[in-house]
Enzyme design. Sequence first.
Site, short mmCIF file in Angstrom:
data_model
loop_
_atom_site.label_atom_id
_atom_site.label_comp_id
_atom_site.label_asym_id
_atom_site.label_seq_id
_atom_site.Cartn_x
_atom_site.Cartn_y
_atom_site.Cartn_z
N PRO A 132 8.55 -3.90 -66.64
CA PRO A 132 9.03 -4.87 -67.17
C PRO A 132 8.46 -6.19 -68.21
O PRO A 132 7.73 -6.28 -67.67
CB PRO A 132 9.38 -5.78 -66.40
CG PRO A 132 9.78 -5.54 -64.77
CD PRO A 132 8.62 -3.72 -65.24
N LYS A 138 7.75 -12.51 -70.71
CA LYS A 138 8.73 -11.73 -69.87
C LYS A 138 8.55 -12.41 -68.61
O LYS A 138 9.54 -12.55 -67.10
CB LYS A 138 7.03 -10.56 -68.66
CG LYS A 138 6.38 -9.90 -70.34
CD LYS A 138 4.85 -9.55 -69.08
CE LYS A 138 4.24 -9.05 -70.49
NZ LYS A 138 2.91 -7.98 -69.83
N ARG A 185 -6.72 -0.40 -64.74
CA ARG A 185 -5.39 0.25 -65.60
C ARG A 185 -6.09 1.46 -66.43
O ARG A 185 -7.13 1.72 -66.18
CB ARG A 185 -5.05 -0.89 -66.43
CG ARG A 185 -4.26 -2.16 -66.07
CD ARG A 185 -4.00 -3.35 -66.48
NE ARG A 185 -3.21 -4.18 -65.79
CZ ARG A 185 -3.67 -4.93 -64.43
NH1 ARG A 185 -5.04 -4.24 -64.36
NH2 ARG A 185 -2.73 -6.16 -63.31
#
Length: 306
Positions: free
Chosen positions: A2, A61, A294
């Site tokens: 998300p 967010k 990441r």
Amino acid sequence: MPELPEVEVVRLGLAPAVTGATISGVEVFDTRALTRHGGDASDFEARLRGRRMLGAARRGKFLWMPLAPPAGHAAGAGADEALVAHLGMSGQLLLRAPGADDGRHLRVRVGLEHPEHGELRVDFVDQRTFGSLAIDELVPTSDGAAGGYGAAAPLVPSQVAHISRDPLDEAFDDAAFAARLARKHTAIKRVLLDQTVLSGVGNIYADEALWAARIHPETAASALSTRAVGRLLAQVRAVFEKALVEGGTSFDAQYVNVNGEAGYFAHSLNAYGRGGEPCPRCTTVITRVPFGGRSSHFCPRCQRKK
DNA sequence: GGAATAACCTGGATGC
DNA sequence: TGCATCCAGGTTATTC
């Protein structure tokens, strides 16, 4: 995962269901879902029960539902608290009928009584438990503008106040963003992921916007020209808007809307997750490199490091 | 004060 | 088949 478009899709789905609804019951099944809440589960349940939700708002967010003051407070008083939600990596807010199956990973259940829609259930489901719910006080925004998307009042939850506005927000200040970039000597991708500089961008949309703007993710933010910053902002907005139209990005069912439906933007990705595949623009193989625990995906030809 | 890194967490994919 | 390991990533605390 998300990011802004996914959270906005959830907000749009929740708003008609929660606005004007009274909270009839709350059940906390896993207290890890309350890591941002100041009290324990019983405090959370007691403070929510009987409150009326006034809408659904979002900044970056973070999502929040302003709450009318509890019974006994001055009639007509505005909201001074909100139910704040952050979906983390795998959080979902699902609208379910009262007798529906709980499914897996149900952390918190909120029962609603809506004047038009009747009895509803909002389930907070979260596989990886990085998401959370909290009751938080609303504080005035620093710029006097509305707190975020869907917010009418210039108020924002205290734990969201340090988050910058997102680039789809009318009150987002392009010039201030460019000025902050000029003072940042770290990689532009790292800056895009810094929610205090620009909110709503995560790893997926950072890679996509940088690819679209033809900027190498390791370019120092301060080295970007005014023109490049303008191009980047335009591409961040374009990517967000396209993802919104397509219902967000869904990978391995980690993101669904309030009705449990997946988005389609994963099919439109040009760089993220396409390491080893040809660049859709020039056919050079997309490179995937580790980036702070990441991954970054970029085209070494279209996005040259200066 | 700015920048970088570790930790939190679960389940699917992969390798042995 | 079963086990171990890796990987995904948003936020925050900690360290440099």
